[in-house]
Design a protein around this motif. Structure first.
Motif, PDB file in Angstrom:
ATOM      1  N   GLU A 245      -7.082  -0.061  -0.034  1.00 59.52           N
ATOM      2  CA  GLU A 245      -8.176   0.088   0.922  1.00 59.52           C
ATOM      3  C   GLU A 245      -7.692  -0.296   2.319  1.00 59.52           C
ATOM      4  OE1 GLU A 245     -12.315   0.925   1.765  1.00 59.52           O
ATOM      5  OE2 GLU A 245     -11.080   1.260   0.005  1.00 59.52           O
ATOM      6  N   ASP A 246      -7.942   0.568   3.289  1.00 53.83           N
ATOM      7  CA  ASP A 246      -7.543   0.347   4.676  1.00 53.83           C
ATOM      8  C   ASP A 246      -6.038   0.158   4.826  1.00 53.83           C
ATOM      9  OD1 ASP A 246     -10.182   0.518   5.531  1.00 53.83           O
ATOM     10  OD2 ASP A 246     -10.524  -1.622   5.237  1.00 53.83           O
ATOM     11  N   GLN A 247      -5.267   0.674   3.868  1.00 54.54           N
ATOM     12  CA  GLN A 247      -3.804   0.614   3.928  1.00 54.54           C
ATOM     13  C   GLN A 247      -3.280  -0.821   3.957  1.00 54.54           C
ATOM     14  OE1 GLN A 247      -2.024   3.401   3.670  1.00 54.54           O
ATOM     15  NE2 GLN A 247      -3.780   4.788   3.834  1.00 54.54           N
ATOM     16  N   HIS A 248      -4.022  -1.771   3.423  1.00 53.17           N
ATOM     17  CA  HIS A 248      -3.582  -3.167   3.438  1.00 53.17           C
ATOM     18  C   HIS A 248      -2.370  -3.366   2.543  1.00 53.17           C
ATOM     19  CE1 HIS A 248      -6.532  -5.282   5.871  1.00 53.17           C
ATOM     20  NE2 HIS A 248      -7.483  -4.558   5.317  1.00 53.17           N
TER      21      HIS A 248
ATOM     22  N   SER B  60      -4.640  -9.309   5.602  1.00 52.81           N
ATOM     23  CA  SER B  60      -3.529  -8.870   4.782  1.00 52.81           C
ATOM     24  C   SER B  60      -2.267  -9.631   5.097  1.00 52.81           C
ATOM     25  CB  SER B  60      -3.276  -7.374   5.004  1.00 52.81           C
ATOM     26  OG  SER B  60      -2.946  -7.147   6.343  1.00 52.81           O
TER      27      SER B  60
ATOM     28  N   ARG C 282     -21.275   6.904   3.678  1.00 53.30           N
ATOM     29  CA  ARG C 282     -21.014   6.176   4.923  1.00 53.30           C
ATOM     30  C   ARG C 282     -22.207   6.291   5.878  1.00 53.30           C
ATOM     31  NH1 ARG C 282     -16.026   4.661   7.371  1.00 53.30           N
ATOM     32  NH2 ARG C 282     -14.984   5.737   5.659  1.00 53.30           N
TER      33      ARG C 282
ATOM     34  N   SER D 236       0.837  -1.208   0.000  1.00 53.10           N
ATOM     35  CA  SER D 236       0.000   0.000   0.000  1.00 53.10           C
ATOM     36  C   SER D 236       0.867   1.252   0.000  1.00 53.10           C
ATOM     37  CB  SER D 236      -0.896   0.010   1.241  1.00 53.10           C
ATOM     38  OG  SER D 236      -1.721   1.160   1.256  1.00 53.10           O
TER      39      SER D 236
ATOM     40  N   THR E 196      -9.880  -8.469   3.409  1.00 54.62           N
ATOM     41  CA  THR E 196     -10.268  -8.367   4.809  1.00 54.62           C
ATOM     42  C   THR E 196      -9.145  -8.827   5.718  1.00 54.62           C
ATOM     43  OG1 THR E 196     -11.276 -10.522   4.580  1.00 54.62           O
ATOM     44  CG2 THR E 196     -12.690  -8.625   4.297  1.00 54.62           C
TER      45      THR E 196
ATOM     46  N   SER F  79     -11.458 -10.447   8.194  1.00 56.22           N
ATOM     47  CA  SER F  79     -12.362  -9.346   8.526  1.00 56.22           C
ATOM     48  C   SER F  79     -13.777  -9.797   8.252  1.00 56.22           C
ATOM     49  CB  SER F  79     -11.994  -8.136   7.672  1.00 56.22           C
ATOM     50  OG  SER F  79     -12.899  -7.104   7.862  1.00 56.22           O
TER      51      SER F  79
ATOM     52  N   ARG G 199     -19.391   1.542   6.354  1.00 57.81           N
ATOM     53  CA  ARG G 199     -18.903   1.949   5.044  1.00 57.81           C
ATOM     54  C   ARG G 199     -19.754   1.323   3.955  1.00 57.81           C
ATOM     55  NH1 ARG G 199     -12.590   1.148   4.580  1.00 57.81           N
ATOM     56  NH2 ARG G 199     -13.136   2.174   2.645  1.00 57.81           N
TER      57      ARG G 199
ATOM     58  N   SER H  32     -13.719  -5.975   1.352  1.00 56.70           N
ATOM     59  CA  SER H  32     -13.728  -4.599   0.858  1.00 56.70           C
ATOM     60  C   SER H  32     -13.492  -4.636  -0.621  1.00 56.70           C
ATOM     61  CB  SER H  32     -12.620  -3.806   1.552  1.00 56.70           C
ATOM     62  OG  SER H  32     -12.161  -2.803   0.725  1.00 56.70           O
TER      63      SER H  32
END
Length: 764
Positions: free
Chosen positions: A459-462, A715, A644, A441, A713, A704, A651, A708
């Motif tokens: 997404e989500d800094q994965h 990583s 959101r 990421s 979900t 997760s 989300r 996403s």
């Protein structure tokens, strides 16, 4: 013998000594003099004058023969009838909204806005623009279409006495009648006729109806700024309607508005200081007309637009002429809309989305707009369309609006461009479904070692470490496709997007576009994916099947075009996109839907920055549907807002509401069918193996709750993952172990290493 006689004697002697030369000279002299005799300046001038006299004489005869007819503009207004594909009537639209007002009821400055917009010499000319009219005649004769340049008098004559047909006869009649009208009527009477007969959009004919439709006031209360907007509208009523215009249309109408006011200053009709302080008067939202309630208004408007475009292409009409020729003119227009599919789509949106919204409890629920378009990939027919909750409540068609980002639904186009151009990574490896990239990421995108100043987060800094293109598509990994876009070349990526059907006009070929940061509509994305589904043959979605006006039939262009990308490229992209549904971001909403019953599906999710839009565009072998969810402020200026918290959740991404609506609709109307793919790559033709954990990419075991659409979900650990090279290197310890529960097709070629998404380990 004198000198002159001696000279003549020598010349006679020379001619006798060279008979060949004498013959040649004589021949040339005879030919030259013959041509000169045929094309003398007197004959050329005489011919020119003769043609001029003939033209003048013909015009005099025409002037004597053609009378000013009785005005019948109001009588020519008839209802248009719109039918479903099965022939049943969908809507009847055409109750004329017209109310003429005396010119004295229109403020003088407002009157002048129309003169400034259309014909600055109106008060002094003879009623015609001879140069513009002759240019129009020549263009009609040569098939080059039409050009602007008509005076206000000519436009009034065309609106009130004649029609919009682009024929030489009509143009000549227009010129003659305009001359006579200018002699018989005062300029004020002509101007009053013009502003009272013109079409302003929103089913409004005349300035009084337009004032009410756009500003909820009578014409005598219009300001100069509002008058300038109405005057600007006449150039392209639909395109310039503020409520329905996209970003380009709004820029164009504002430029036209400024043009009108600047002309007024030049003419001395408006003070420079007053002009300087004026602000663009944003019109009010429109109200629907009878027959356009629910989804009908969106379908009627789209059908009109496609018919208008056909008339512009076929007959060279301007946008204004085409709209005037279509709206309320007595057409019977048959649409490709399948009434059964239309009902199922509307029911699916209600069940999966709108019935769960409660604006009184949650303010964000008032900001949710949905749009969808469904296309038959084999015929290009638009078989169902959802434009919004109700045309009377929300005028903008969410299925055709292009002001929201398609986000990750653009990623398949990058991969298609790589395959089509046989592109390679910057370290020389062919790009295909099994090519391994660095999925860290925020990784800096490199162009042959040089940073390009773009490092998008996942997404989500994965962080993913080493990851194949198939995995990256499944989990929508931004860092991989940003690097791939630079590897392929953004010019090539945007060129491929254009060939597939995206409107790339004015778009910059920059790395940021890899995230789908441009604007696109659900109808546009449905057409692009339909081209993939149609094995690379271009699909341009068409909503109109045929249009009939009395004995005249307008044939619409074939929605199916030629091959724009190879079949192998299109089929490989389809194969890869089956993994998004079975192993990726759309799995929970689509793959596990009980109504699927084994149906093969390909598709892609997308979510834009700050959750302002969420998408799912997916397809089966016989149906392509794109569903978009848009965050639009419920109150003016209707700015883009976050989704959101919609329906009390967290989300919103493409794998939630859009995919749920898509699945409920698609599995309710399609029959079981299998993809016919000519490829050996991708999830559809091979089982997905599980990677053996390595120090550089160790999968997490803590999934997760939900996938996403731009990241997994869980990583892999980024430890030891290289980030300074254009793309990662394959792990040498991947162990192919099939784990997918729904492989859609057995391998047709060699099975290559294709690591399973770490998210799926230990999950059902």
């Amino acid at each position: 013998m004198g000198r002159a006689e001696e000279r003549r004697a020598r010349q006679r002697s020379a001619r006798r000594a060279a008979p060949g030369r004498r013959t040649s000279s004589a021949a040339v002299g005879t030919g030259s003099s013959g041509i000169r005799r045929l094309f003398t300046w007197k004959k050329i001038l005489g011919t020119f004058l003769g043609l001029c006299l003939l033209g003048i004489g013909g015009f005099v005869v025409l002037y004597l023969v053609v009378d000013v007819p009785q005005g019948n503009a109001a009588a020519r207004q008839e209802s248009n009838v719109y039918k479903y594909s099965n022939g049943s009537v969908m809507a009847r639209v055409g109750e004329v909204n017209r109310e003429s007002v005396d010119l004295s009821k229109v403020p003088k400055p407002v009157q002048r806005t129309f003169v400034a917009a259309e014909n600055k010499t109106f008060y002094h000319d003879s009623g015609i623009d001879l140069k513009g009219t002759l240019r129009g005649v020549v263009n009609t004769l040569t098939g080059k279409g039409t050009q602007g340049g008509s005076t206000i008098t000519q436009q009034y004559v065309k609106n009130y006495y004649l029609n919009q047909d682009q024929t030489v006869t009509r143009k000549l009649k227009e010129m003659v009648i305009s001359l006579k009208v200018d002699r018989q009527m005062s300029k004020d009477a002509i101007l009053a006729g013009y502003i009272n007969t013109s079409y302003y959009g929103r089913n409004a004919y005349g300035i009084q109806a337009a004032a009410q439709a756009y500003y909820r006031k009578d014409a005598d209360r219009l300001t100069v700024g509002e008058g300038a907007y109405l005057a600007a509208l006449l150039q392209a009523p639909s395109q310039y309607d503020w409520a329905a215009a996209g970003p380009v249309g709004k820029k164009l109408v504002q430029a036209r508005w400024n043009y009108v006011l600047d002309n007024m200053v030049k003419q001395g009709w408006l003070g420079a200081s007053e002009r300087q302080g004026m602000k663009f008067p944003v019109p009010k939202d429109p109200k629907g007309t009878p027959g356009e309630e629910g989804q009908k208004g969106y379908l009627v408007r789209l059908a009109n637009q496609q018919l208008e475009k056909r008339l512009m292409d076929e007959q060279g009409m301007t946008a204004t002429q085409a709209e005037s020729a279509v709206v309320d003119r007595g057409w019977t227009i048959t649409l490709n809309i399948d009434p059964r599919k239309q009902k199922v789509l509307e029911r699916s949106v209600k069940a999966q989305l709108t019935s769960r919204l409660d604006p009184k409890q949650r303010s964000v629920d008032a900001d949710v707009q949905a749009g969808a378009a469904s296309v038959d990939p084999k015929t290009g027919k638009v078989v169902a369309l959802y434009g919004g909750q109700d045309y009377f409540k929300h005028y903008v068609n969410n299925a055709t609006r292009r002001d929201y980002q398609p986000a990750s639904t653009f990623k398949p186009l990058i991969f298609a461009s790589a395959l089509e151009g046989s592109a390679q990574t910057q370290d020389g490896r062919p790009i295909n479904a099994n090519t391994v990239y660095d999925g860290t990421s925020g990784r800096q995108v490199l162009d042959h070692g040089a940073p390009v100043g773009f490092h998008p987060p996942n997404e989500d800094q994965h962080d993913y470490g080493h990851i194949t293109v198939q995995q990256a598509m499944n989990q929508s990994v931004n860092s991989v496709f940003a690097q791939m876009g630079v590897d392929v070349g953004m010019d090539r990526v945007m060129s491929t997007a254009g060939r597939l059907g995206m409107d790339t006009k004015g778009m910059q070929a920059v790395p940021a576009q890899t995230l789908g940061s441009m604007g696109a509509s659900p109808l546009e994305m449905a057409g692009i994916y339909a081209t993939l589904d149609n094995h690379g043959r271009k699909v341009t979605p068409g909503v109109v099947a045929k249009a009939v006006l009395k004995n005249r039939v307008v044939t619409m262009p074939d929605p199916i075009g030629g091959q724009v990308i190879s079949r192998n490229t299109a089929d490989t992209v389809t194969s890869v996109l089956t993994g998004v549904v079975d192993d990726g971001t759309a799995r929970d909403s689509v793959a596990r839907n009980p109504a699927r019953n084994g149906q093969e599906v390909a598709g892609k999710t997308g979510t834009s920055d700050e959750d302002r839009s969420a998408w799912f565009t997916g397809y089966t072998p016989d149906l392509v549907t794109s569903v978009g969810l848009f965050g639009e402020g419920a109150k003016p200026p209707h700015a883009q807002v976050s989704l959101r918290g919609t329906a009390g959740g967290g989300r919103v991404n493409g794998g939630t509401f859009p995919a749920e609506v898509w699945a409920a609709y698609t599995f309710g109307v399609t029959d079981q069918a299998a993809f016919d793919l000519q490829t050996t790559q991708g999830a559809a033709v091979q089982p997905t193996p599980t990677p053996t954990p390595t120090p550089s990419a160790t999968p997490s075991t803590s999934p997760s709750p939900s996938p996403s659409d731009s990241g997994p979900t869980t990583s892999p650990s980024p430890s030891g993952t290289p980030s300074g090279t254009p793309s990662g290197t394959p792990s040498e310890t991947l162990s192919p172990t099939p784990t997918r529960s729904l492989p859609t097709r057995r391998p047709t070629g060699g099975v290559s290493d294709n690591p399973l998404n770490p998210q799926d380990q230990g999950q059902p």
